[in-house]
Design an enzyme around this catalytic site. Structure first.
Site, short mmCIF file in Angstrom:
data_model
loop_
_atom_site.label_atom_id
_atom_site.label_comp_id
_atom_site.label_asym_id
_atom_site.label_seq_id
_atom_site.Cartn_x
_atom_site.Cartn_y
_atom_site.Cartn_z
CD GLU A 1 9.14 31.81 -4.09
OE1 GLU A 1 7.77 32.33 -4.17
OE2 GLU A 1 9.28 30.62 -4.57
CG ASP B 1 12.78 29.80 -4.27
OD1 ASP B 1 12.01 30.61 -3.17
OD2 ASP B 1 12.14 29.70 -5.29
CD GLU C 1 12.15 25.32 -5.10
OE1 GLU C 1 10.80 25.18 -4.80
OE2 GLU C 1 12.50 25.51 -6.11
#
Length: 335
Positions: free
Chosen positions: A110, A112, A114
């Site tokens: 992953e 990210d 955010e």
């Protein structure tokens, strides 16, 4: 046309998306939503523009929403210009990320972005993270405040992922680089991933560790995405075979996007000095032994406490509290 020629063409298209002093603008081809993405959840809360180049995701009392790329990618450059919800956004998380969690349950990768909402008068924070091979117990989080208001206009957020490195960009500025090394082993993301964009209720952790929850009186919360770019080597999600050879990545590695020039390094250092408020590099309470990729900078380390957070005096000096809006006095809960 071969994949590497398509990628070279995409990198040459002059769609200027942002500007930064002393840096060349990132010029990439963008796609319509239907060309690269499909709705994921909260279908009634996904609003597409007439030209299909802008998508708004809504969070309300009933549900959040999200979309996902139609293809998996083995490395590439992925970006979107995003405008975040305004006003009271505590507990709200907007995410733009790459993941293969739906394919590799226990050993997913992953990357990210955010965006963590906040109470009125306090800024959105941006968190980046890198996971490889299910290394969720070894979170590599960094958090930043932005040098602009991300709710008033669009700003581009990009992820460059090659076999050599991961680089996160805000507009044209690289803000974080993770170089692959033998010591990282499987912690470096290496398996094909989808691209996602979501907005959701993260009241349990997003703002002050869950102290402030989503207040739906201020909803619906709308995050808008445009200038969608998906440059990379598509992978068959069933057979896990690339649609072309490594020539597509070779073209990416040879492009200006993948070259960390002195100007980019200097811009990244400036951004981190002025905007980073947490780094796992300096969180010695959580990680007494630094991770192998951590390039500790002594001048940078002195600005952070042993829990990895920016020292309070520096944080207060850098982020003066805005005045309360006329007609809407500041509440005790906002302090």
């Amino acid at each position: 046309m071969a994949a590497h020629r398509l990628l070279a063409l995409a990198l040459a298209v002059t769609v200027v998306v942002g500007a930064a002093a002393a840096l060349q603008p990132i010029n990439v081809a963008t796609v319509e939503f239907e060309e690269g993405y499909t709705p994921l959840f909260g279908f009634d809360n996904i609003v597409r523009s007439a030209d299909d180049r802008t998508v708004s995701l809504l969070l309300d009392r009933s549900t959040g929403s999200g979309f996902v790329s139609s293809s998996m990618y083995q490395h590439g450059f992925f970006s979107a210009s995003i405008k975040l919800p305004s006003d009271y956004t505590a507990g709200v998380v907007v995410a733009f990320y790459a993941s293969n969690g739906d394919v590799f349950d226990k050993r997913h990768d992953e990357l990210d972005f955010e965006f963590l909402g906040n109470i009125r008068g306090k800024p959105w924070r941006v968190q980046t993270n890198v996971y490889g091979n299910g290394s969720v117990s070894r979170g590599r989080e960094e958090r930043y405040v932005l040098p602009f208001d991300p709710t008033t206009e669009f700003h581009r957020y990009s992820i460059l992922w090659t076999r050599a490195a991961v680089v996160f960009f805000v507009d044209d500025v690289p803000v974080r680089e993770v170089r692959r090394s033998a010591a990282m082993a499987g912690d470096f993301p290496s398996k094909p991933m989808f691209l996602y964009a979501t907005v959701w209720d993260a009241s349990t952790w997003a703002t002050s560790g869950g102290r402030y929850s989503v207040n739906y009186r201020y909803g619906p919360f709308v995050a808008s995405f445009t200038d969608l770019a998906l440059l990379g080597c598509r992978v068959d999600p069933i057979q896990m075979l690339a649609s072309s050879s490594g020539s597509a990545e070779d073209a990416l590695l040879a492009s200006d996007l993948a070259v960390m020039t002195l100007e980019k390094q200097q811009a990244m250092r400036r951004f981190r000095e002025h905007n980073m408020v947490y780094s796992y590099y300096y969180d010695t309470l959580r990680y007494p032994v630094p991770f192998p990729e951590c390039a500790v900078v002594d001048s940078e380390r002195r600005r952070f406490t042993e829990n990895g957070h920016l020292r309070l005096a520096l944080r207060r000096r850098r982020r003066p509290r805005p005045a309360a809006r006329p007609g809407r006095p500041t509440r005790a809960a906002d302090m």
